[in-house]
Design a protein around this motif. Sequence first.
Motif, PDB file in Angstrom:
ATOM      1  N   LEU A 921     127.770 100.353  14.460  1.00 48.03           N
ATOM      2  CA  LEU A 921     127.268  99.412  15.462  1.00 48.03           C
ATOM      3  C   LEU A 921     127.811  99.738  16.848  1.00 48.03           C
ATOM      4  O   LEU A 921     127.103  99.592  17.857  1.00 48.03           O
ATOM      5  N   ALA A 922     129.056 100.194  16.919  1.00 47.22           N
ATOM      6  CA  ALA A 922     129.639 100.546  18.214  1.00 47.22           C
ATOM      7  C   ALA A 922     128.892 101.726  18.834  1.00 47.22           C
ATOM      8  O   ALA A 922     128.681 101.764  20.053  1.00 47.22           O
ATOM      9  N   MET A 923     128.488 102.687  18.020  1.00 53.69           N
ATOM     10  CA  MET A 923     127.713 103.818  18.540  1.00 53.69           C
ATOM     11  C   MET A 923     126.387 103.330  19.107  1.00 53.69           C
ATOM     12  O   MET A 923     125.946 103.779  20.172  1.00 53.69           O
ATOM     13  N   ALA A 924     125.745 102.421  18.395  1.00 56.09           N
ATOM     14  CA  ALA A 924     124.461 101.900  18.863  1.00 56.09           C
ATOM     15  C   ALA A 924     124.603 101.126  20.158  1.00 56.09           C
ATOM     16  O   ALA A 924     123.693 101.124  21.000  1.00 56.09           O
ATOM     17  N   GLU A 925     125.740 100.476  20.330  1.00 54.06           N
ATOM     18  CA  GLU A 925     125.947  99.657  21.522  1.00 54.06           C
ATOM     19  C   GLU A 925     126.303 100.489  22.754  1.00 54.06           C
ATOM     20  O   GLU A 925     126.325  99.959  23.871  1.00 54.06           O
ATOM     21  N   LEU A 926     126.585 101.773  22.600  1.00 56.72           N
ATOM     22  CA  LEU A 926     126.922 102.591  23.759  1.00 56.72           C
ATOM     23  C   LEU A 926     125.783 102.628  24.767  1.00 56.72           C
ATOM     24  O   LEU A 926     126.000 102.512  25.970  1.00 56.72           O
ATOM     25  N   SER A 927     124.560 102.795  24.281  1.00 56.47           N
ATOM     26  CA  SER A 927     123.426 102.834  25.210  1.00 56.47           C
ATOM     27  C   SER A 927     122.115 102.421  24.558  1.00 56.47           C
ATOM     28  O   SER A 927     121.263 101.812  25.201  1.00 56.47           O
ATOM     29  N   LEU A 928     121.925 102.733  23.278  1.00 55.28           N
ATOM     30  CA  LEU A 928     120.630 102.492  22.646  1.00 55.28           C
ATOM     31  C   LEU A 928     120.267 101.011  22.604  1.00 55.28           C
ATOM     32  O   LEU A 928     119.225 100.596  23.131  1.00 55.28           O
ATOM     33  N   LEU A 929     121.081 100.195  21.961  1.00 54.24           N
ATOM     34  CA  LEU A 929     120.720  98.786  21.808  1.00 54.24           C
ATOM     35  C   LEU A 929     120.628  98.054  23.141  1.00 54.24           C
ATOM     36  O   LEU A 929     119.695  97.247  23.335  1.00 54.24           O
ATOM     37  N   PRO A 930     121.550  98.296  24.103  1.00 52.40           N
ATOM     38  CA  PRO A 930     121.348  97.651  25.405  1.00 52.40           C
ATOM     39  C   PRO A 930     120.025  98.029  26.056  1.00 52.40           C
ATOM     40  O   PRO A 930     119.368  97.175  26.676  1.00 52.40           O
ATOM     41  N   ALA A 931     119.608  99.285  25.921  1.00 56.93           N
ATOM     42  CA  ALA A 931     118.336  99.713  26.514  1.00 56.93           C
ATOM     43  C   ALA A 931     117.159  99.037  25.823  1.00 56.93           C
ATOM     44  O   ALA A 931     116.185  98.633  26.480  1.00 56.93           O
ATOM     45  N   VAL A 932     117.230  98.883  24.507  1.00 51.77           N
ATOM     46  CA  VAL A 932     116.139  98.228  23.780  1.00 51.77           C
ATOM     47  C   VAL A 932     116.056  96.752  24.153  1.00 51.77           C
ATOM     48  O   VAL A 932     114.971  96.202  24.351  1.00 51.77           O
ATOM     49  N   ARG A 933     117.211  96.121  24.283  1.00 53.14           N
ATOM     50  CA  ARG A 933     117.215  94.697  24.647  1.00 53.14           C
ATOM     51  C   ARG A 933     116.633  94.485  26.043  1.00 53.14           C
ATOM     52  O   ARG A 933     116.036  93.441  26.321  1.00 53.14           O
ATOM     53  N   LYS A 934     116.840  95.451  26.930  1.00 53.91           N
ATOM     54  CA  LYS A 934     116.320  95.325  28.296  1.00 53.91           C
ATOM     55  C   LYS A 934     114.825  95.631  28.389  1.00 53.91           C
ATOM     56  O   LYS A 934     114.189  95.326  29.405  1.00 53.91           O
ATOM     57  N   ALA A 935     114.277  96.239  27.354  1.00 55.57           N
ATOM     58  CA  ALA A 935     112.863  96.622  27.398  1.00 55.57           C
ATOM     59  C   ALA A 935     111.980  95.379  27.425  1.00 55.57           C
ATOM     60  O   ALA A 935     112.294  94.361  26.803  1.00 55.57           O
ATOM     61  N   PRO A 936     110.866  95.433  28.159  1.00 53.10           N
ATOM     62  CA  PRO A 936     109.939  94.301  28.179  1.00 53.10           C
ATOM     63  C   PRO A 936     109.477  93.938  26.767  1.00 53.10           C
ATOM     64  O   PRO A 936     109.425  94.778  25.868  1.00 53.10           O
ATOM     65  N   ASP A 937     109.140  92.679  26.589  1.00 50.08           N
ATOM     66  CA  ASP A 937     108.728  92.208  25.272  1.00 50.08           C
ATOM     67  C   ASP A 937     107.504  92.945  24.752  1.00 50.08           C
ATOM     68  O   ASP A 937     107.327  93.102  23.538  1.00 50.08           O
ATOM     69  N   ASP A 938     106.622  93.369  25.667  1.00 50.28           N
ATOM     70  CA  ASP A 938     105.405  94.042  25.225  1.00 50.28           C
ATOM     71  C   ASP A 938     105.550  95.559  25.173  1.00 50.28           C
ATOM     72  O   ASP A 938     104.572  96.273  24.937  1.00 50.28           O
ATOM     73  N   ALA A 939     106.772  96.059  25.391  1.00 49.65           N
ATOM     74  CA  ALA A 939     106.985  97.498  25.310  1.00 49.65           C
ATOM     75  C   ALA A 939     106.945  97.951  23.853  1.00 49.65           C
ATOM     76  O   ALA A 939     107.303  97.204  22.938  1.00 49.65           O
ATOM     77  N   ILE A 940     106.499  99.169  23.658  1.00 49.21           N
ATOM     78  CA  ILE A 940     106.496  99.771  22.327  1.00 49.21           C
ATOM     79  C   ILE A 940     107.793 100.552  22.181  1.00 49.21           C
ATOM     80  O   ILE A 940     108.074 101.450  22.965  1.00 49.21           O
ATOM     81  N   ILE A 941     108.594 100.213  21.199  1.00 47.53           N
ATOM     82  CA  ILE A 941     109.844 100.939  20.928  1.00 47.53           C
ATOM     83  C   ILE A 941     109.511 102.063  19.950  1.00 47.53           C
ATOM     84  O   ILE A 941     108.982 101.803  18.864  1.00 47.53           O
ATOM     85  N   VAL A 942     109.807 103.290  20.344  1.00 39.13           N
ATOM     86  CA  VAL A 942     109.446 104.454  19.538  1.00 39.13           C
ATOM     87  C   VAL A 942     110.715 105.137  19.046  1.00 39.13           C
ATOM     88  O   VAL A 942     111.603 105.462  19.840  1.00 39.13           O
ATOM     89  N   ALA A 943     110.789 105.341  17.742  1.00 39.40           N
ATOM     90  CA  ALA A 943     111.910 106.070  17.146  1.00 39.40           C
ATOM     91  C   ALA A 943     111.399 106.750  15.890  1.00 39.40           C
ATOM     92  O   ALA A 943     110.876 106.086  14.991  1.00 39.40           O
ATOM     93  N   ASP A 944     111.537 108.044  15.821  1.00 38.42           N
ATOM     94  CA  ASP A 944     110.967 108.779  14.700  1.00 38.42           C
ATOM     95  C   ASP A 944     111.864 108.812  13.476  1.00 38.42           C
ATOM     96  O   ASP A 944     111.425 109.224  12.398  1.00 38.42           O
ATOM     97  N   GLY A 945     113.110 108.411  13.614  1.00 41.19           N
ATOM     98  CA  GLY A 945     114.023 108.436  12.480  1.00 41.19           C
ATOM     99  C   GLY A 945     114.023 107.127  11.721  1.00 41.19           C
ATOM    100  O   GLY A 945     114.085 106.040  12.309  1.00 41.19           O
ATOM    101  N   THR A 946     113.975 107.208  10.402  1.00 39.20           N
ATOM    102  CA  THR A 946     114.038 106.009   9.567  1.00 39.20           C
ATOM    103  C   THR A 946     115.296 105.209   9.863  1.00 39.20           C
ATOM    104  O   THR A 946     115.248 103.980  10.037  1.00 39.20           O
TER     105      THR A 946
END
Length: 982
Positions: A921-946
Motif C-alpha cells: 500500500l505504501a508503494m501505491a501511495e507514492l504516486s499512483l493512488l493520489p493521481a487516481v484520486r485526483k482524476a475526474p470522476d468521468d475519467a477512464i482509468i487504464v491499467a493493463d496489469g491484473t
Amino acid sequence: MSKTPDTPLQRRLASEVKGDVLFDRFSRGRYATDASIYQIMPLGAVVPETIDDAIRAVALARDAGVTVLPRGGGTSQCGQTVNASLVVDCSKRLNRILDLDVAGRTVRVEPGIVLDDLNRQLKKHGLWYPVDVSTASRATIGGMTANNSCGGRSLRYGTMRDNVLQVEAALADGTRRWFGEVSRDDAMRNDADLLTRDLLTLGEREASEVEVRFPKVQRRVGGYNLDALVPRGAANNMAHILVGSEGTLAFTTAVDLKLWPLLGPKVFGICHFGSFHEAMDAAQHLVTLKPIAVELVDRTMIGLARDIAMFRPTVERVVRGDPDALLVVEFAEETEAQNLQKLKDLAGLMGDLGFSWQGEGARFGGVVPVTEPAWQAAVTEMRSSGLNIMMSMKEAGKPVSFVEDCAVPLPDLAAYTAGLTEIFRAHGTEGTWYAHASVGCLHVRPVLNMKLDVDAKRMRSMAEQAFELVRRYKGSHSGEHGDGIVRSEFHEQMFGTRLVRAFEEVKDRFDPEGLFNPGKITRAPAMDDRTLFRYPPGYEGIEITPALDWSDYPGASKGFLGAIEMCNNNGTCRKLDGGAMCPSYRVTRDEQHVTRGRANTLRLAMTGQLGPDALLAPEMEETLKLCVSCKACKRECPTGVDMARMKIEVAAVRHAARGASLHETLVAHLPRFAPFAAMAPWLFNLRDRLPGLAALSEKLAQFSARRSLPRWRSDVFAPPAAEGPEAGREVVLFADTFNRAFERENLDAAVTVLTTAGYRVHHARPAGGGRPLCCGRTYLATGMVDNARREAERLVAALAPFAARGVPVIGLEPSCLFSLRDEIPALLRSEDATAVAGVAVLFEELIAAEAKAGRLALPLGEMKAKAVLHGHCHQKAFGAMGAVEGALRLIPGLEVQTVESSCCGMAGAFGYHAETIDASLAMAELSLLPAVRKAPDDAIIVADGTSCRHQIADGAGREAVHVARVLAMSLGQKAGAGTTTP
C-alpha cells in the motif's frame, strides 16, 4: 532494526540512540562497499533518527575506542566511504531543509538531503543548487561537501567550495560549532577559538608553499584546502577547510548553500569529430563561445549506449555517422534567440576549425542541434550515466577508476589524453573516456580484471606513470572524485613533503585521536593493497546449478555470480523520483531494500563471505522479501542488474532445501486449480463473504484479511479455435490464467478489436489437449522451477508452430507475455523458445505497430474523455509504454495522461501477503493512488496489469480497465456521442 545486542557498543547504541542499529553480518556487508574497487567490513552501522542521535552515536563510538565513518549515498569512486569503523548513515532521515531564504538565495540543510530532492523543493521558488553531479538522484549534500563535488556545469557555477557558505559540524570532542567566514584580524585575537587561530597561522606559514605546489586548475580537489587558510584579503571562510575533507575532520550536521536562479531555455550542440584527438584539441576553442558545459562522449560509450534499451533512441536521434567522439556543448542564454545564435556560432566555429559532414577521417565533423527539452533531458541522462554505461561490459574485465578524473589545463588536454592513451596501450589495455572537456577533467577508466594480481600491479604502474604525466602538465591528480584510498598515498609526489606534513597537522588539530574516517587524505594505505579490494586474494564463488541461463556472464555458477557482480554500487537504484526503480527503497529508504543492497548481499553470500548456507539464511529472505520483481532494474540499471531474475535463483535454492509454505503452494498452483474453481466459484469465493474466513486465511496461509481476493467465476474465457475473417492476417492470442479466469472481458474486447480490424485470431491450446496453457510465472515466483519448466514447455509447444510461420503471439497480461520474451527462453534454452520470444508482443504493441505501418483498419469512434494511464512495471521495463500510449491516442478526442509512477505495489501475490501488504500500500501511495484520486470522476482509468487494477480498486475505489476494453468501447461509439463510464 537491531537484533539482540552482543557487544558493549551495540548495547549502548541500542539503548541510547533512536534509529536503526545494524551489527549483523548481512547489514555490515551492505555497508562494506561504495562505487570504488574497495571493500572494508565496518564494525556496524547506525541510521539515526535525528542529528542529536547521530552525535550521540559518535560520542559512544569515541568512548568505545571505535572510529566513525559518516556516510551519505555511498557512491564514492575512490573508497572514501568504506572503513573498519562505525558507519553513521545520514541518508535516510537526516534530510530536511532547515531554513530557506528565497530573497537572499541561501538555504540551510541537513547533510543527508539528496541533491535532486533539494532541487525539487527549490524549483517552485525559481531557484536551484547548481553543482549538478551525475549522481544527483542519490548524492547527499553532506557527501558532496565532503568530496568537494563539481558537476557538469562547473564552468559557470564552480564547485561545492564556491557554493558552500557555512558548515556546522561536531568535532571529535563532541563540540558542535559553525565554520564560516571570519575576519583574520579578529580571529587572531580571539582566545576563545584557538582552532581557527591555529589553522590561520598554519595557512600563513605555508602560503608560499601553497602558491608553488597547488595546481592552478579549477578542478583540484586533492588534499585539504590549505589555500582557504592563506592570507588573501581581510577574511577567510573556514568552512572551506571542511569542504573536500572526506569526513576525516568532523561530522557535518548542517550546511548553508548559495542558491542560483533556475536556468532558462537551453540548447545543445552535439559536436561530432572523426578523431578523438581533434575533439580534445577543439575543446579549448569551443569554450570561447562561453557555454555552460562541454561534455565528452567517446566511441566506446556511444557503442555501449546503443546496446542499452533506454539509451538506444537517444543515440539514434543525436548521433550522425560514425564519430570517434562527441562534445555536447550546452548554452543557456537569456533568450531562445540568443541560444539559437550560439548554435549558429558553434557551427561556424566548427567549420573554421576545419570540420564538415563531408570531411573524411579526422576532418569529419559537424553540429547536430538539440533544442527540444525532452531530447535534451535524454542526452543529459545518457551523458550523466557515462560511468554506468561503461560498466555494462559483461566481460571479466571492467573499466576501473584510479586515474579517472585527473585535470589538466585545456591547451594541454589533447597532448595529455594522447600520452595517457600510450600509457594504457603499453600495459595492454585501452581507456574509455567521457565527461568534462570544458574544464580539462576527463573521466577515463582502463579495462582491468581486479580479481587478478597481475592487473592490480598493472593498475599501480599505470597510476604512477599517469600521475607523473599530470604533474608534467601542471595539473591535478584529483579533479573531481576526491582522494579516498586510490590517491591519498600519492599526495607527497603531487604536493611535496612539506604540504603533506601540513595536511597531517590539520588532521591532528581537528581530530587528535583519529576518530573520523582514518586512512583517507593522510596516512593512507597503499592503493593496490589487495586485502582492501572488493575482490581480495582467495575470492571465489560457490557453485550452484542455476535455473536460468546466465552464460552471457563470466564467473561461478555458470555466470550467475558474474551477473551479480555487474552491480558497481553507483546507486542509480537509490533515486527517489523518475522512472520506476526501486519501489521498495522509495518506501523504506533502507540499504537492505534497494537493488544495490540486494546485489551486494547476493555477491557476499555467493562467495562465502556471509557464512555457510547464506542463501538459506533468514537474513537473505528478509533481503529479498520486499523485491516485487518489477524488473525496473533490468531497464533502468545501466549495468543491467536484473534482480527479478536473481530472486528466482534464490527462491529455487530455498525451495529445493525447504519446500514451500501453504501460501506459496496456493499461489504457485493457482493456474492448476483455476479450472476446478470455475466449476464451483461460489465455494471458492466464500473467503470474502463469510465473516471470519478472511482472518482464518491470514492465520493459516498469510493472505491478508485486509485484502479481498480475486473473484472466481463460472463463465471463463473459452473461445473457439479461431475467429475473425478467414483471409485476414493471422495472430494467435495467448489467454493468460488471470484474464481467462477472472476478467474475461479483457480477452473478449481484444478479440473484438482484432477481428474488427480484419485479423484472423487463433487461440492457443495445448498440443495434446488438457488443462489451459500457462506461462508458469507463479511457479517461478515461488522457486518451483521444475513446475515452471513443464508449464513453459507446454506453452512453447503450442505456440512454436505459429512462430515458425511468423504469426504474432499476442498477450494481454504484461507479466505473462514478457515471461515469453524473457524468463522462458532463459529457462528452456531451446530454439523453439527463442522463436516464440521473437514473435511475442503485447496487444497494444501490435496495435501501435500496425497503426504506424499504416495497416490498421479500425473504425474508432470519438471519445471526448480523459484517460489516466498507469503503466505496468513490465511495460516500463521492456519499453512498451510508448505502445500503450500510442494505442490510446488512436482514439479521436481521447486525452491521455500517463501517471509518473513506480510499481503499483501489488506485484502478483506480494500485495496479498500479510507481511508485505503495508509495503504494498505504501508503494501505491507514492504516486499512483493520489493521481487516481485526483482524476475526474468521468475519467477512464487504464491499467493493463491484473494486479494494478486490483490495487487501484482497493486503494482508490475506482475501476481500472485494460486498453483493449477502451479500444472496444471506442468501436461502440458513434462519432461525437461522448463516452460512458466503463
